[in-house]
Design a protein around this motif. Structure first.
Motif, PDB file in Angstrom:
ATOM      1  N   GLU A  14     -23.496 -43.401 -47.390  1.00 57.59           N
ATOM      2  CA  GLU A  14     -23.599 -43.532 -45.935  1.00 57.59           C
ATOM      3  C   GLU A  14     -22.243 -43.791 -45.268  1.00 57.59           C
ATOM      4  OE1 GLU A  14     -26.141 -46.753 -44.855  1.00 57.59           O
ATOM      5  OE2 GLU A  14     -24.853 -48.306 -45.704  1.00 57.59           O
ATOM      6  N   LYS A  48     -28.623 -45.416 -46.191  1.00 59.95           N
ATOM      7  CA  LYS A  48     -29.000 -44.523 -45.089  1.00 59.95           C
ATOM      8  C   LYS A  48     -28.494 -43.089 -45.266  1.00 59.95           C
ATOM      9  CE  LYS A  48     -29.209 -48.237 -41.662  1.00 59.95           C
ATOM     10  NZ  LYS A  48     -28.669 -48.743 -40.372  1.00 59.95           N
ATOM     11  N   GLU A  51     -31.071 -40.489 -44.072  1.00 56.90           N
ATOM     12  CA  GLU A  51     -31.218 -40.592 -42.620  1.00 56.90           C
ATOM     13  C   GLU A  51     -30.044 -39.930 -41.899  1.00 56.90           C
ATOM     14  OE1 GLU A  51     -31.093 -44.211 -39.330  1.00 56.90           O
ATOM     15  OE2 GLU A  51     -31.934 -44.629 -41.324  1.00 56.90           O
ATOM     16  N   LEU A  52     -28.841 -40.173 -42.380  1.00 54.60           N
ATOM     17  CA  LEU A  52     -27.652 -39.578 -41.768  1.00 54.60           C
ATOM     18  C   LEU A  52     -27.608 -38.071 -41.988  1.00 54.60           C
ATOM     19  CD1 LEU A  52     -24.943 -42.266 -42.636  1.00 54.60           C
ATOM     20  CD2 LEU A  52     -25.727 -41.610 -40.353  1.00 54.60           C
ATOM     21  N   LYS A  54     -30.132 -36.062 -42.217  1.00 49.35           N
ATOM     22  CA  LYS A  54     -31.088 -35.460 -41.281  1.00 49.35           C
ATOM     23  C   LYS A  54     -30.490 -35.405 -39.873  1.00 49.35           C
ATOM     24  CE  LYS A  54     -35.281 -36.727 -43.805  1.00 49.35           C
ATOM     25  NZ  LYS A  54     -36.513 -37.569 -43.803  1.00 49.35           N
ATOM     26  N   LYS A  55     -29.731 -36.435 -39.514  1.00 48.17           N
ATOM     27  CA  LYS A  55     -29.082 -36.467 -38.198  1.00 48.17           C
ATOM     28  C   LYS A  55     -28.074 -35.333 -38.069  1.00 48.17           C
ATOM     29  CE  LYS A  55     -25.843 -39.344 -35.540  1.00 48.17           C
ATOM     30  NZ  LYS A  55     -24.672 -38.471 -35.728  1.00 48.17           N
ATOM     31  N   TYR A  56     -27.239 -35.155 -39.101  1.00 47.67           N
ATOM     32  CA  TYR A  56     -26.225 -34.104 -39.049  1.00 47.67           C
ATOM     33  C   TYR A  56     -26.862 -32.712 -39.135  1.00 47.67           C
ATOM     34  CZ  TYR A  56     -22.165 -37.153 -39.112  1.00 47.67           C
ATOM     35  OH  TYR A  56     -21.198 -38.068 -38.776  1.00 47.67           O
ATOM     36  N   LYS A  58     -29.595 -31.770 -37.724  1.00 46.85           N
ATOM     37  CA  LYS A  58     -30.049 -31.415 -36.374  1.00 46.85           C
ATOM     38  C   LYS A  58     -28.918 -30.828 -35.542  1.00 46.85           C
ATOM     39  CE  LYS A  58     -33.766 -34.838 -36.057  1.00 46.85           C
ATOM     40  NZ  LYS A  58     -34.233 -36.061 -35.351  1.00 46.85           N
ATOM     41  N   GLU A  59     -27.685 -31.263 -35.855  1.00 45.08           N
ATOM     42  CA  GLU A  59     -26.521 -30.797 -35.101  1.00 45.08           C
ATOM     43  C   GLU A  59     -25.890 -29.553 -35.699  1.00 45.08           C
ATOM     44  OE1 GLU A  59     -23.976 -34.170 -35.217  1.00 45.08           O
ATOM     45  OE2 GLU A  59     -25.361 -35.482 -34.109  1.00 45.08           O
TER      46      GLU A  59
END
Length: 260
Positions: A14, A48, A51-52, A54-56, A58-59
């Motif tokens: 993370e 995390k 979680e991170l 999945k965040k990246y 999306k971008e």
């Protein structure tokens, strides 16, 4: 255009993920003659990391995620990445940035010269502790002696480029406990090497401990040679011979004793 796949195993990274994507996006933006994808394999991380990712994702639709239910290990994560990646050419690298992403330019240059495999080789191990340097030296000497016709290159890990043809051949091999630094040279394709200086880890700590190294050494020996499988048979035959010899000597002594 050909497709370039980066395969990136991650375990509790993370702290490194923002730095990794910042750097790798900078490098990939300079590569114009390939389409790209980044296959991130979450090796059962407890922080995390997922979680991170999945965040990246999306971008950036070039990011794909493979996530394990638990920690299966680095080699298993690489194998999963190979199964998921769609590229014509693939590069395996870690997320800690100790394998400098800039080396990708040199790997691709050699690939475009016609090489199917391009190894990234550390020029030295000055940044390692004395114990790690010693165990690494012992590991490569042992593998070199036991591997026979398979010559495992020294100071070459999983940071390398491979053509799709090579990856397909490796994926078809029956081994369950895979050690890619043995399986890749086993494939036998035209190979080049580029050298690099290993960078210090910007954040966090290495998750590759001595337990992992000993497991890698054991799996490497079994992958590169059938000699260990013959040892129990040789020991059994040796013990059996000594047992028979002892019984024969006892018999001679008994006969001699009766004759007297």
């Amino acid at each position: 255009m050909k497709k370039l796949s980066l395969i990136v195993p991650m375990y509790n990274e993370e702290e490194m993920i923002p730095l990794f994507f910042e750097k790798i996006n900078e490098v990939l933006s300079q590569i114009k003659n390939y389409t790209k994808e980044i296959v991130c394999v979450n090796d059962g991380s407890k922080d995390k990391t997922l979680e991170l990712l999945k965040k990246y994702k999306k971008e950036n639709n070039k990011i794909h995620i493979v996530s394990f239910s638990r920690n299966f290990g680095h080699e298993a994560a690489v194998a999963a990445g190979f199964s998921r990646a769609l590229g014509d050419v693939m590069i395996v690298m870690d997320a800690d940035l100790q394998d400098p992403p800039e080396v990708i330019f040199d790997l691709l240059k050699k690939y475009e010269e016609g090489y199917k495999i391009v190894n990234a080789k550390r020029v030295d191990r000055k940044s390692d502790s004395f114990l790690k340097r010693t165990t690494a030296e012992m590991y490569y000497k042992l593998i070199y002696k036991m591997s026979g016709k398979i010559k495992v290159p020294e100071n070459v890990g999983n940071y390398r480029l491979m053509d799709r043809e090579v990856v397909d051949k490796i994926n078809a091999l029956p081994e369950k406990n895979r050690v890619f630094r043995v399986l890749v040279p086993f494939a036998g394709y035209k190979t080049a090497t580029v050298e690099f200086v290993r960078a210090p880890r910007p954040k966090g700590e290495s998750h590759y401990n001595y337990k992992s190294m000993f497991k890698l050494a054991g799996d490497s020996i079994v992958s590169s040679s059938v000699a260990p499988l013959k040892w129990p048979l040789k020991w059994s035959l040796g013990i059996g011979f000594l047992t028979c010899l002892a019984l024969f000597i006892d018999l001679i002594l008994y006969i001699c004793h009766r004759c007297n």
